[in-house]
Motif scaffolding. Structure first.
Motif, PDB file in Angstrom:
ATOM      1  N   ARG A  42       0.835  -1.201   0.000  1.00 51.93           N
ATOM      2  CA  ARG A  42       0.000   0.000   0.000  1.00 51.93           C
ATOM      3  C   ARG A  42       0.869   1.249   0.000  1.00 51.93           C
ATOM      4  O   ARG A  42       0.623   2.190  -0.745  1.00 51.93           O
ATOM      5  N   SER A  43       1.892   1.250   0.826  1.00 49.45           N
ATOM      6  CA  SER A  43       2.800   2.394   0.903  1.00 49.45           C
ATOM      7  C   SER A  43       3.519   2.625  -0.430  1.00 49.45           C
ATOM      8  O   SER A  43       3.636   3.765  -0.895  1.00 49.45           O
ATOM      9  N   ARG A  45       2.490   1.645  -3.409  1.00 42.54           N
ATOM     10  CA  ARG A  45       1.502   2.101  -4.393  1.00 42.54           C
ATOM     11  C   ARG A  45       1.196   3.583  -4.202  1.00 42.54           C
ATOM     12  O   ARG A  45       1.105   4.334  -5.171  1.00 42.54           O
ATOM     13  N   MET A  46       1.020   3.994  -2.955  1.00 41.25           N
ATOM     14  CA  MET A  46       0.760   5.414  -2.689  1.00 41.25           C
ATOM     15  C   MET A  46       1.885   6.278  -3.259  1.00 41.25           C
ATOM     16  O   MET A  46       1.631   7.291  -3.914  1.00 41.25           O
ATOM     17  N   TYR A  49       1.898   6.027  -7.265  1.00 39.08           N
ATOM     18  CA  TYR A  49       0.753   6.697  -7.877  1.00 39.08           C
ATOM     19  C   TYR A  49       0.842   8.211  -7.718  1.00 39.08           C
ATOM     20  O   TYR A  49       0.525   8.963  -8.640  1.00 39.08           O
ATOM     21  N   VAL A 153      -5.443   1.494  -3.342  1.00 34.37           N
ATOM     22  CA  VAL A 153      -4.645   1.648  -2.132  1.00 34.37           C
ATOM     23  C   VAL A 153      -5.480   1.513  -0.857  1.00 34.37           C
ATOM     24  O   VAL A 153      -4.961   1.690   0.232  1.00 34.37           O
TER      25      VAL A 153
END
Length: 154
Positions: A42-43, A45-46, A49, A153
């Motif tokens: 998630r981190s 991807r953040m 993105y 996310v």
């Protein structure tokens, strides 16, 4: 013989308890590892993105400058604005590749490509009205990407 039965039961109880503890700890460890992996993904991807959105936004801004520079110096592809636009195009293309590597949704990848192409092609506008329309399309494409990315996310 009568005293051996309680000892045998105690030994079996201890072995069962040890086995159950091992299984519960293993499952708990796997869950913790999975949670850590999900948090890291998630981190990442953040970060990727948001870097993509920043790269496309900078490219879009630069394309306005390039179009105006092209109007002042037609046919001169060596202007500072054109050189900067090519540099930012490369940065944005690299950001698209990173999105492709980490995104879980094919629609998100296609949205990133669309946003990149819309921003990269803005300077081909034949008028200031078309430039604004191209810029708005690029902005809308980027907004669509952001909407899809926010779901990836969560």
């Amino acid at each position: 013989m009568d005293s051996a039965v309680p000892v045998l039961i105690a030994v079996l109880g201890t072995l069962l308890g040890s086995a159950a503890t091992y299984l519960f700890q293993r499952k708990s460890s796997e869950q913790a590892e999975n949670l850590a992996h999900q948090r890291q993904l998630r981190s990442e991807r953040m970060a990727i993105y948001s870097e993509f959105a920043e790269a496309v936004t900078q490219l879009r801004r630069c394309q306005y400058n390039r179009w105006h520079s092209d109007q002042e110096n037609p046919g001169n592809d060596a202007t500072e604005a054109a050189v900067e636009a090519r540099r930012l195009r490369g940065v944005a293309q690299h950001a698209v590749f990173r999105v492709q590597l980490i995104a879980s949704n094919p629609a998100l990848i296609e949205s990133a490509r669309s946003a990149f192409v819309a921003a990269a092609d803005m300077h081909h506008a034949s008028s200031s009205q078309q430039l604004r329309a191209n810029g708005n399309d690029a902005g809308d494409s980027l907004e669509h990407f952001i909407t899809l990315a926010s779901g990836d996310v969560q």
